[in-house]
Design a protein around this motif. Structure first.
Motif, PDB file in Angstrom:
ATOM      1  N   LYS A 193       5.140  78.002 -33.527  1.00 32.75           N
ATOM      2  CA  LYS A 193       5.495  76.733 -32.902  1.00 32.75           C
ATOM      3  C   LYS A 193       5.563  76.896 -31.391  1.00 32.75           C
ATOM      4  N   VAL A 194       5.563  75.772 -30.711  1.00 32.85           N
ATOM      5  CA  VAL A 194       5.779  75.750 -29.263  1.00 32.85           C
ATOM      6  C   VAL A 194       7.083  75.013 -29.006  1.00 32.85           C
ATOM      7  N   VAL A 195       7.985  75.676 -28.305  1.00 33.50           N
ATOM      8  CA  VAL A 195       9.310  75.130 -28.019  1.00 33.50           C
ATOM      9  C   VAL A 195       9.371  74.748 -26.540  1.00 33.50           C
ATOM     10  N   THR A 196       9.760  73.508 -26.256  1.00 32.89           N
ATOM     11  CA  THR A 196       9.892  73.062 -24.867  1.00 32.89           C
ATOM     12  C   THR A 196      11.333  72.682 -24.592  1.00 32.89           C
ATOM     13  N   ALA A 217      12.457  60.269 -16.316  1.00 28.23           N
ATOM     14  CA  ALA A 217      12.201  60.181 -14.877  1.00 28.23           C
ATOM     15  C   ALA A 217      13.268  60.907 -14.067  1.00 28.23           C
ATOM     16  N   LYS A 218      14.521  60.878 -14.548  1.00 30.06           N
ATOM     17  CA  LYS A 218      15.600  61.535 -13.812  1.00 30.06           C
ATOM     18  C   LYS A 218      15.434  63.052 -13.768  1.00 30.06           C
ATOM     19  N   ASP A 219      14.601  63.591 -14.659  1.00 33.44           N
ATOM     20  CA  ASP A 219      14.401  65.046 -14.726  1.00 33.44           C
ATOM     21  C   ASP A 219      13.056  65.477 -14.147  1.00 33.44           C
ATOM     22  N   MET A 220      12.440  64.622 -13.327  1.00 33.78           N
ATOM     23  CA  MET A 220      11.094  64.956 -12.841  1.00 33.78           C
ATOM     24  C   MET A 220      11.085  66.182 -11.921  1.00 33.78           C
ATOM     25  N   THR A 221      12.254  66.557 -11.372  1.00 39.76           N
ATOM     26  CA  THR A 221      12.305  67.766 -10.544  1.00 39.76           C
ATOM     27  C   THR A 221      12.719  68.990 -11.353  1.00 39.76           C
ATOM     28  N   ALA A 222      13.080  68.770 -12.621  1.00 43.65           N
ATOM     29  CA  ALA A 222      13.563  69.880 -13.446  1.00 43.65           C
ATOM     30  C   ALA A 222      12.396  70.707 -13.990  1.00 43.65           C
ATOM     31  N   ASP A 223      12.664  71.977 -14.233  1.00 42.89           N
ATOM     32  CA  ASP A 223      11.655  72.838 -14.851  1.00 42.89           C
ATOM     33  C   ASP A 223      11.495  72.476 -16.323  1.00 42.89           C
ATOM     34  N   VAL A 224      10.228  72.475 -16.759  1.00 41.23           N
ATOM     35  CA  VAL A 224       9.907  72.334 -18.178  1.00 41.23           C
ATOM     36  C   VAL A 224       9.539  73.726 -18.676  1.00 41.23           C
ATOM     37  N   GLU A 225      10.401  74.290 -19.519  1.00 40.40           N
ATOM     38  CA  GLU A 225      10.157  75.628 -20.035  1.00 40.40           C
ATOM     39  C   GLU A 225       9.401  75.530 -21.358  1.00 40.40           C
ATOM     40  N   ILE A 226       8.294  76.264 -21.452  1.00 38.40           N
ATOM     41  CA  ILE A 226       7.421  76.213 -22.625  1.00 38.40           C
ATOM     42  C   ILE A 226       7.354  77.611 -23.219  1.00 38.40           C
ATOM     43  N   SER A 227       7.709  77.735 -24.493  1.00 38.09           N
ATOM     44  CA  SER A 227       7.684  79.035 -25.159  1.00 38.09           C
ATOM     45  C   SER A 227       6.818  78.956 -26.413  1.00 38.09           C
ATOM     46  N   GLY A 282       6.016  82.995 -36.257  1.00 31.66           N
ATOM     47  CA  GLY A 282       6.756  82.664 -37.454  1.00 31.66           C
ATOM     48  C   GLY A 282       7.973  83.528 -37.687  1.00 31.66           C
ATOM     49  N   GLN A 283       8.045  84.680 -37.016  1.00 34.86           N
ATOM     50  CA  GLN A 283       9.206  85.557 -37.131  1.00 34.86           C
ATOM     51  C   GLN A 283      10.285  85.227 -36.109  1.00 34.86           C
ATOM     52  N   GLY A 284      10.046  84.165 -35.336  1.00 39.43           N
ATOM     53  CA  GLY A 284      11.028  83.760 -34.332  1.00 39.43           C
ATOM     54  C   GLY A 284      10.916  84.524 -33.029  1.00 39.43           C
ATOM     55  N   GLU A 285       9.835  85.300 -32.875  1.00 39.65           N
ATOM     56  CA  GLU A 285       9.650  86.094 -31.651  1.00 39.65           C
ATOM     57  C   GLU A 285       8.889  85.277 -30.614  1.00 39.65           C
ATOM     58  N   THR A 286       9.352  85.292 -29.373  1.00 36.59           N
ATOM     59  CA  THR A 286       8.669  84.590 -28.289  1.00 36.59           C
ATOM     60  C   THR A 286       7.466  85.400 -27.829  1.00 36.59           C
ATOM     61  N   VAL A 287       6.290  84.805 -27.966  1.00 33.87           N
ATOM     62  CA  VAL A 287       5.033  85.463 -27.584  1.00 33.87           C
ATOM     63  C   VAL A 287       4.812  85.373 -26.084  1.00 33.87           C
ATOM     64  N   ASP A 288       5.070  84.186 -25.517  1.00 38.63           N
ATOM     65  CA  ASP A 288       4.901  83.999 -24.075  1.00 38.63           C
ATOM     66  C   ASP A 288       5.696  82.782 -23.643  1.00 38.63           C
ATOM     67  N   THR A 289       6.040  82.743 -22.354  1.00 39.86           N
ATOM     68  CA  THR A 289       6.824  81.646 -21.787  1.00 39.86           C
ATOM     69  C   THR A 289       6.201  81.197 -20.476  1.00 39.86           C
ATOM     70  N   TYR A 290       6.154  79.886 -20.276  1.00 39.76           N
ATOM     71  CA  TYR A 290       5.598  79.314 -19.043  1.00 39.76           C
ATOM     72  C   TYR A 290       6.577  78.290 -18.500  1.00 39.76           C
ATOM     73  N   THR A 291       6.450  77.989 -17.213  1.00 43.90           N
ATOM     74  CA  THR A 291       7.284  76.959 -16.590  1.00 43.90           C
ATOM     75  C   THR A 291       6.409  76.026 -15.780  1.00 43.90           C
ATOM     76  N   VAL A 292       6.561  74.706 -16.033  1.00 40.79           N
ATOM     77  CA  VAL A 292       5.874  73.688 -15.241  1.00 40.79           C
ATOM     78  C   VAL A 292       6.919  72.652 -14.841  1.00 40.79           C
TER      79      VAL A 292
END
Length: 236
Positions: A175-178, A207-217, A221-231
């Protein structure tokens, strides 16, 4: 690295090239390298890459433009400018381009076209160069964020595009978690739409969060984070 084809030293245009690129291999074994370019100051003038080409025994091939600097006009691509360049006028400058490569082939003959160089000395806008690829330091990644786009309808939607390898695509629990300002949402990889830019994962941003970081992980299936990005909407 961009190498000057004449001197063998580092090309002046190398300063406009991100030194880390992404190599994507499709299910048929065909490889392509995605290169990211930004603006460069040359003799006091700011300029962008106009066109990138691969040179082969069969001729010259234009690179595929993956992402552009949409909305950026300067004196060369602006149709209303007296200094406009017929090669780029009315077009957006490329930001990310892709060309085919052969894995382990170190040097690729290319051409770069830059309007600011053409304006200073007619005929010098196109320069031969060598794209030197450091295959020894390649790192296999199970997921690569290839870009984001913004749309607005009430909330702001950030569409994130991620290249995923077979291990993740075949993982039923992947899955992708944001996360935006503490609010978390999940999208199953199996339900994602495959596009030319990668698998699409949208996230709504108030709109109130337009300056906030969007964290994408990307999570397997084992619950392990493969990679993380920020936009963020603001950065976009």
């Amino acid at each position: 690295t961009l190498i000057n084809a004449t001197t063998g030293g580092t090309s002046m245009g190398n300063a406009a090239l991100d030194q880390t690129a992404v190599v994507v291999v499709d299910d048929k074994g065909n490889a392509a390298i995605k290169l990211t370019f930004h603006s460069l100051t040359f003799l006091g003038q700011n300029g962008y890459l106009g066109e990138f080409r691969r040179v082969t025994d069969s001729g010259v091939e234009k690179a595929t433009v993956v992402e552009e600097y949409v909305g950026i006009y300067d004196s060369f691509n602006d149709p209303d400018s007296q200094y406009k360049d017929s090669n780029v006028v009315g077009k957006w400058y490329p930001k990310v381009v892709s060309i085919p490569v052969e894995p382990s082939v170190k040097d690729v003959n290319v051409q770069v076209y830059v309007s600011v160089m053409e304006s200073i000395n007619s005929g010098s806008g196109t320069q031969p160069a060598i794209l030197r690829i450091d295959w020894d330091n390649i790192e296999e990644k199970e997921a690569v964020l290839t870009g984001s786009q913004i749309s607005v309808s009430g909330d702001i939607t950030v569409n994130n595009y991620i290249e995923l390898d077979d291990a993740i695509l075949n993982d039923a629990g992947a899955k992708v978690v944001t996360t935006v300002n503490g609010f978390t949402s999940e999208t199953a990889v199996s339900s994602a739409v495959n596009t030319a830019n990668g698998y699409q994962f949208p996230v709504n941003v108030p709109a109130k969060d337009m300056t906030a970081d969007v964290e994408i992980s990307v999570v397997n299936g084992q619950g392990e984070t493969v990679d993380t990005y920020t936009v963020s909407v603001e950065d976009y």
